[in-house]
Design an enzyme around this catalytic site. Structure first.
Site, PDB file in Angstrom:
ATOM      1  N   ARG A  88       7.264   8.880   0.897  1.00 54.41           N
ATOM      2  CA  ARG A  88       7.610   8.189  -0.345  1.00 54.41           C
ATOM      3  C   ARG A  88       8.623   8.990  -1.157  1.00 54.41           C
ATOM      4  O   ARG A  88       9.042   8.527  -2.228  1.00 54.41           O
ATOM      5  CB  ARG A  88       6.358   7.994  -1.186  1.00 54.41           C
ATOM      6  CG  ARG A  88       5.760   6.591  -1.107  1.00 54.41           C
ATOM      7  CD  ARG A  88       4.547   6.576  -2.021  1.00 54.41           C
ATOM      8  NE  ARG A  88       4.150   5.285  -2.468  1.00 54.41           N
ATOM      9  CZ  ARG A  88       3.132   4.594  -1.956  1.00 54.41           C
ATOM     10  NH1 ARG A  88       2.467   5.044  -0.932  1.00 54.41           N
ATOM     11  NH2 ARG A  88       2.800   3.446  -2.484  1.00 54.41           N
ATOM     12  N   ARG A 127      -3.866  -9.541  -5.229  1.00 53.63           N
ATOM     13  CA  ARG A 127      -4.338  -8.712  -4.099  1.00 53.63           C
ATOM     14  C   ARG A 127      -5.798  -8.333  -4.315  1.00 53.63           C
ATOM     15  O   ARG A 127      -6.206  -7.987  -5.409  1.00 53.63           O
ATOM     16  CB  ARG A 127      -3.490  -7.444  -3.991  1.00 53.63           C
ATOM     17  CG  ARG A 127      -4.098  -6.437  -3.013  1.00 53.63           C
ATOM     18  CD  ARG A 127      -3.080  -5.510  -2.424  1.00 53.63           C
ATOM     19  NE  ARG A 127      -2.566  -4.528  -3.364  1.00 53.63           N
ATOM     20  CZ  ARG A 127      -1.674  -3.598  -3.025  1.00 53.63           C
ATOM     21  NH1 ARG A 127      -1.190  -3.548  -1.797  1.00 53.63           N
ATOM     22  NH2 ARG A 127      -1.242  -2.746  -3.925  1.00 53.63           N
ATOM     23  N   ARG A 160      -7.737  -3.490  -7.186  1.00 52.30           N
ATOM     24  CA  ARG A 160      -7.522  -2.048  -7.345  1.00 52.30           C
ATOM     25  C   ARG A 160      -7.121  -1.742  -8.783  1.00 52.30           C
ATOM     26  O   ARG A 160      -6.339  -2.481  -9.386  1.00 52.30           O
ATOM     27  CB  ARG A 160      -6.401  -1.595  -6.398  1.00 52.30           C
ATOM     28  CG  ARG A 160      -6.895  -1.272  -5.010  1.00 52.30           C
ATOM     29  CD  ARG A 160      -5.787  -1.128  -4.014  1.00 52.30           C
ATOM     30  NE  ARG A 160      -4.637  -0.336  -4.463  1.00 52.30           N
ATOM     31  CZ  ARG A 160      -3.567  -0.108  -3.701  1.00 52.30           C
ATOM     32  NH1 ARG A 160      -3.491  -0.609  -2.487  1.00 52.30           N
ATOM     33  NH2 ARG A 160      -2.566   0.608  -4.156  1.00 52.30           N
ATOM     34  N   ARG A 171       4.604   1.745 -11.249  1.00 55.48           N
ATOM     35  CA  ARG A 171       4.753   2.053  -9.820  1.00 55.48           C
ATOM     36  C   ARG A 171       6.102   1.565  -9.295  1.00 55.48           C
ATOM     37  O   ARG A 171       6.708   2.196  -8.423  1.00 55.48           O
ATOM     38  CB  ARG A 171       3.598   1.425  -9.030  1.00 55.48           C
ATOM     39  CG  ARG A 171       2.275   2.116  -9.325  1.00 55.48           C
ATOM     40  CD  ARG A 171       1.104   1.338  -8.789  1.00 55.48           C
ATOM     41  NE  ARG A 171       1.082   1.323  -7.347  1.00 55.48           N
ATOM     42  CZ  ARG A 171       0.401   0.440  -6.617  1.00 55.48           C
ATOM     43  NH1 ARG A 171      -0.298  -0.511  -7.207  1.00 55.48           N
ATOM     44  NH2 ARG A 171       0.418   0.515  -5.314  1.00 55.48           N
TER      45      ARG A 171
HETATM   46  P1  ADP Z   1       1.774  -2.983   0.319  1.00 54.45           P
HETATM   47  O1  ADP Z   1       0.993  -2.370   1.452  1.00 54.45           O
HETATM   48  O2  ADP Z   1       3.240  -2.991   0.549  1.00 54.45           O
HETATM   49  O3  ADP Z   1       1.403  -2.412  -1.018  1.00 54.45           O
HETATM   50  P2  ADP Z   1       0.175  -5.366   0.895  1.00 54.45           P
HETATM   51  O4  ADP Z   1       0.348  -5.506   2.372  1.00 54.45           O
HETATM   52  O5  ADP Z   1      -1.145  -4.860   0.419  1.00 54.45           O
HETATM   53  O6  ADP Z   1       1.376  -4.525   0.250  1.00 54.45           O
HETATM   54  O7  ADP Z   1       0.485  -6.809   0.246  1.00 54.45           O
HETATM   55  C1  ADP Z   1       0.373  -7.007  -1.168  1.00 54.45           C
HETATM   56  C2  ADP Z   1      -0.323  -8.331  -1.439  1.00 54.45           C
HETATM   57  O8  ADP Z   1       0.531  -9.417  -1.053  1.00 54.45           O
HETATM   58  C3  ADP Z   1      -1.623  -8.515  -0.635  1.00 54.45           C
HETATM   59  O9  ADP Z   1      -2.546  -9.224  -1.442  1.00 54.45           O
HETATM   60  C4  ADP Z   1      -1.185  -9.329   0.590  1.00 54.45           C
HETATM   61  O10 ADP Z   1      -2.257 -10.144   1.109  1.00 54.45           O
HETATM   62  C5  ADP Z   1      -0.054 -10.194   0.018  1.00 54.45           C
HETATM   63  N1  ADP Z   1       1.036 -10.421   0.961  1.00 54.45           N
HETATM   64  C6  ADP Z   1       1.521  -9.579   1.915  1.00 54.45           C
HETATM   65  N2  ADP Z   1       2.564 -10.139   2.584  1.00 54.45           N
HETATM   66  C7  ADP Z   1       2.753 -11.361   2.013  1.00 54.45           C
HETATM   67  C8  ADP Z   1       3.690 -12.426   2.237  1.00 54.45           C
HETATM   68  N3  ADP Z   1       4.644 -12.343   3.185  1.00 54.45           N
HETATM   69  N4  ADP Z   1       3.579 -13.540   1.458  1.00 54.45           N
HETATM   70  C9  ADP Z   1       2.628 -13.630   0.512  1.00 54.45           C
HETATM   71  N5  ADP Z   1       1.716 -12.665   0.245  1.00 54.45           N
HETATM   72  C10 ADP Z   1       1.777 -11.554   0.982  1.00 54.45           C
HETATM   73  P1  AMP Z   2      -0.566   2.500  -1.668  1.00 54.12           P
HETATM   74  O1  AMP Z   2      -1.943   2.201  -1.178  1.00 54.12           O
HETATM   75  O2  AMP Z   2       0.389   2.862  -0.569  1.00 54.12           O
HETATM   76  O3  AMP Z   2      -0.034   1.442  -2.595  1.00 54.12           O
HETATM   77  O4  AMP Z   2      -0.700   3.837  -2.544  1.00 54.12           O
HETATM   78  C1  AMP Z   2      -1.473   3.879  -3.729  1.00 54.12           C
HETATM   79  C2  AMP Z   2      -1.149   5.149  -4.514  1.00 54.12           C
HETATM   80  O5  AMP Z   2      -1.496   6.316  -3.738  1.00 54.12           O
HETATM   81  C3  AMP Z   2       0.324   5.362  -4.890  1.00 54.12           C
HETATM   82  O6  AMP Z   2       0.690   4.661  -6.060  1.00 54.12           O
HETATM   83  C4  AMP Z   2       0.364   6.875  -5.066  1.00 54.12           C
HETATM   84  O7  AMP Z   2      -0.196   7.279  -6.299  1.00 54.12           O
HETATM   85  C5  AMP Z   2      -0.563   7.373  -3.968  1.00 54.12           C
HETATM   86  N1  AMP Z   2       0.178   7.621  -2.712  1.00 54.12           N
HETATM   87  C6  AMP Z   2       0.043   6.946  -1.524  1.00 54.12           C
HETATM   88  N2  AMP Z   2       0.876   7.442  -0.606  1.00 54.12           N
HETATM   89  C7  AMP Z   2       1.569   8.456  -1.203  1.00 54.12           C
HETATM   90  C8  AMP Z   2       2.590   9.343  -0.801  1.00 54.12           C
HETATM   91  N3  AMP Z   2       3.111   9.306   0.429  1.00 54.12           N
HETATM   92  N4  AMP Z   2       3.049  10.245  -1.705  1.00 54.12           N
HETATM   93  C9  AMP Z   2       2.556  10.302  -2.940  1.00 54.12           C
HETATM   94  N5  AMP Z   2       1.603   9.479  -3.407  1.00 54.12           N
HETATM   95  C10 AMP Z   2       1.109   8.568  -2.551  1.00 54.12           C
END
Ligand code: ADP
Ligand code: AMP
Length: 213
Positions: A88, A127, A160, A171
């Site tokens: 990141r 989500r 979350r 973020r």
């Molecule tokens: P990231 O891992 O990038 O933070 P997620 O995979 O958790 O994102 O997706 C964020 C939210 O959007 C989740 O609730 C997921 O189910 C939904 N989501 C993911 N891809 C799509 C899509 N192509 N269209 C609509 N909703 C989606």
């Molecule tokens: P995510 O589940 O990927 O959305 O991450 C949730 C949170 O975890 C982020 O907003 C950061 O605070 C922390 N985090 C996850 N991955 C990293 C990373 N590679 N470096 C720093 N913080 C991280």
């Protein structure tokens, strides 16, 4: 096959990583999931990481890089893996490259799931996450079979803390300042690919498999 998922928070990295890992039978390594599991288990790492995560900030590189380098050294990673949420920052990408280079390895694909900021806040409020197994759902786009319950493990689904709109905004700022520069970094390495993350989940996945194959 070693794959890095890039994209804003909520772009769909985890959703697509899960599908890639199912298809190619490789481990899904999400640093966010690792930190959340540590928070749940009350570890020292979890206590430290939580302070940053609750603010929408990044956990410092020194708490993150060694953890990932250890994880990708496990035997189940020998055939490849998907890194979701790591690197990141540029120093994280450099630490990963250094660790891989020492073993004569390299990242094969960096995939950016592109979603404009306007769509992100709406996605994040819908989500729902399983803090037990890491599965992710969406109230509208990917509902669980039984409301509020994880399909995989039967645990309760939660919003979350860091998915509340005010934290999501922070973020996004952090993403643009610290993570987006990685697109340039992997473009220079010749492994950068982008997909349109505003399409439905299966279409995004089809675009990703076309890149991988
Ligand atoms: P990231 O891992 O990038 O933070 P997620 O995979 O958790 O994102 O997706 C964020 C939210 O959007 C989740 O609730 C997921 O189910 C939904 N989501 C993911 N891809 C799509 C899509 N192509 N269209 C609509 N909703 C989606
Ligand atoms: P995510 O589940 O990927 O959305 O991450 C949730 C949170 O975890 C982020 O907003 C950061 O605070 C922390 N985090 C996850 N991955 C990293 C990373 N590679 N470096 C720093 N913080 C991280």
């Amino acid at each position: 096959m070693k794959i890095i998922m890039l994209g804003a928070p909520g772009a769909g990295k985890g959703t697509q990583a899960e599908k890639i890992c199912d298809r190619y039978q490789i481990p899904h390594i999400s640093t966010g999931d690792i930190f959340r599991a540590n928070i749940k288990n009350g570890t020292e790492l979890g206590k430290k990481a939580k302070q940053y995560m609750d603010q929408g900030a990044l956990v410092p590189d020194e708490l993150t890089c060694d953890l990932v380098v250890d994880r990708i050294s496990q035997p189940d990673c020998a055939g490849g893996y998907v890194l979701d949420g790591f690197p990141r920052t540029i120093p994280q990408a450099e630490a990963l490259d250094k660790a891989l280079k020492a073993r004569g390895e390299k990242v094969d694909f960096a995939i950016d799931v592109e979603v404009p900021d306007e769509n992100i806040v709406k996605r994040m409020s819908g989500r729902r996450a399983c803090l037990n197994c890491g599965a992710t759902y969406h109230l509208m786009y990917k509902p669980p079979k039984k409301e509020g319950i994880c399909d995989n493990c039967g645990s309760e689904l939660v919003l979350r803390d860091d998915d509340r709109p005010e934290t999501v905004q922070k973020r996004l700022e952090v993403y643009h300042a610290q993570t987006q520069p990685l697109i340039d970094y992997y473009e220079k390495a010749g492994i950068m690919h982008s997909v349109d993350g505003t399409q439905d989940i299966d279409k995004v996945f089809a675009d990703i498999t076309a890149i991988l194959e």
